[in-house]
Design an enzyme around this catalytic site. Structure first.
Site, PDB file in Angstrom:
ATOM      1  N   SER A 262       0.859  -1.192   0.000  1.00  0.00           N
ATOM      2  CA  SER A 262       0.000   0.000   0.000  1.00  0.00           C
ATOM      3  C   SER A 262       0.888   1.232   0.000  1.00  0.00           C
ATOM      4  O   SER A 262       2.001   1.195   0.550  1.00  0.00           O
ATOM      5  CB  SER A 262      -0.870   0.022   1.260  1.00  0.00           C
ATOM      6  OG  SER A 262      -1.459   1.300   1.429  1.00  0.00           O
TER       7      SER A 262
ATOM      8  N   TYR B   6      -1.115  -0.774  10.151  1.00  0.00           N
ATOM      9  CA  TYR B   6      -1.236  -1.103   8.728  1.00  0.00           C
ATOM     10  C   TYR B   6       0.004  -0.631   7.954  1.00  0.00           C
ATOM     11  O   TYR B   6       0.574  -1.384   7.150  1.00  0.00           O
ATOM     12  CB  TYR B   6      -2.506  -0.423   8.198  1.00  0.00           C
ATOM     13  CG  TYR B   6      -2.877  -0.724   6.778  1.00  0.00           C
ATOM     14  CD1 TYR B   6      -3.465  -1.940   6.432  1.00  0.00           C
ATOM     15  CD2 TYR B   6      -2.683   0.224   5.775  1.00  0.00           C
ATOM     16  CE1 TYR B   6      -3.840  -2.203   5.116  1.00  0.00           C
ATOM     17  CE2 TYR B   6      -3.057  -0.031   4.458  1.00  0.00           C
ATOM     18  CZ  TYR B   6      -3.635  -1.239   4.138  1.00  0.00           C
ATOM     19  OH  TYR B   6      -4.006  -1.498   2.833  1.00  0.00           O
TER      20      TYR B   6
END
Ligand code: NDP
Length: 249
Positions: free
Chosen positions: A142, A155
């Site tokens: 990401s 994350y």
């Protein structure tokens, strides 16, 4: 010489980006294991769609964060089709919250699924790939792992972790015809981002030079190329699919 029919495992292939990747790899002529953790119906729907388009697929339940599950998934793949050529580490979760209030569970769950899960799948697939002298590993990271993001320490740490993991694996197995790369999506329209409130979504969209969210299919197109024969000299790379969101990162 007949072309080898490649066998691909797509983790979290039942929904969102993983679903689009599974469908695309099926259409590309690969045999596809559609992995899922909970939603069997969604995984079966993907398998049926691949079959309806003339491809071959099977659904395999496994939690990527559990070593025994991962071993069984790889074993089931080898039993069915005798090889594992392509691993797409797509399964992932988010449990957002400011670091001050982030509890251990939110940290541990995200690290387990998004980082340890990648390690477990790579470790389990690397042996058959080395034996075959051919392999393609693509991990869905990401842009949060490249730039950081408020509310996403867990994350972003996991997604940054897969970059280092991938570079290391790529160097270990480059001489065996195996590549390992990361694709780093920006904001893609899936269940994961559907939970964003309207204001947050609009704020992020204004930061995207292309002015819109990406689609799962746009990520799948890149994965399709990276797992192909044509991408044999690309390894240890991170490719953003983000409409320019993290340009320069
Ligand atoms: P979704 O929530 O739409 O789908 C997640 C998929 O992962 C589901 O198939 C789910 O299966 C599966 N999954 C989750 N945890 C596990 C697990 N422990 N073991 C096996 N499967 C699991 O997510 P997205 O499609 O949006 O995200 C896919 C990947 O892309 C993730 O790694 C995410 O971090 C990354 N990403 C997404 C972005 C976005 O904007 N959407 C941006 C950047 C990266 P089940 O339903 O059975 O639980």
């Amino acid at each position: 010489m007949a072309t080898i029919r490649r066998v691909a495992i797509v983790t979290g292939g039942s929904r969102g980006i993983g679903r689009a990747i599974a469908l695309r790899l099926g259409a590309d002529g690969h045999r596809v294991v559609v992995n899922y953790r909970a939603e069997a119906t969604a995984a079966t729907e993907v398998v049926d769609a691949i079959a309806a388009a003339g491809g071959e697929a099977r659904a395999v339940k496994a939690d990527v964060a559990v070593a025994g599950d991962v071993a069984q998934m790889v074993e089931a793949t080898l039993t069915a089709w005798g090889r594992v050529d392509i691993l797409v580490n797509n399964a992932g979760i988010a449990r957002d919250g400011l670091v001050l209030r982030m509890d251990d569970e939110a940290w541990n769950q995200v690290i387990a699924a998004d980082l340890t899960g990648v390690f477990l799948c790579v470790r389990a697939c690397i042996k058959p790939m080395v034996r075959q002298r051919w392999g393609r590993i693509v991990t869905v990271g990401s842009v949060a792992g490249l730039t950081g993001n408020p509310g996403q320490t867990n994350y972003a740490a996991a997604k940054a972790g897969v970059v280092g993991l991938t570079a290391s694996v790529a160097k270990e197995v480059a001489s065996r015809g195996i590549t390992a790369n990361v694709v780093a999506p920006g904001l893609i329209a899936t269940d994961l981002t559907r939970t964003l409130d309207e204001r947050a979504r609009q704020r992020i969209e204004t930061q995207i030079p292309m002015g819109r969210m990406g689609t799962p299919e746009e990520v799948a197109d890149l994965v399709s190329f990276l797992v192909s024969e044509r991408a044999g000299y690309i390894t240890a790379e991170v490719v953003r699919v983000d409409g320019g969101l993290a340009a320069g990162a």
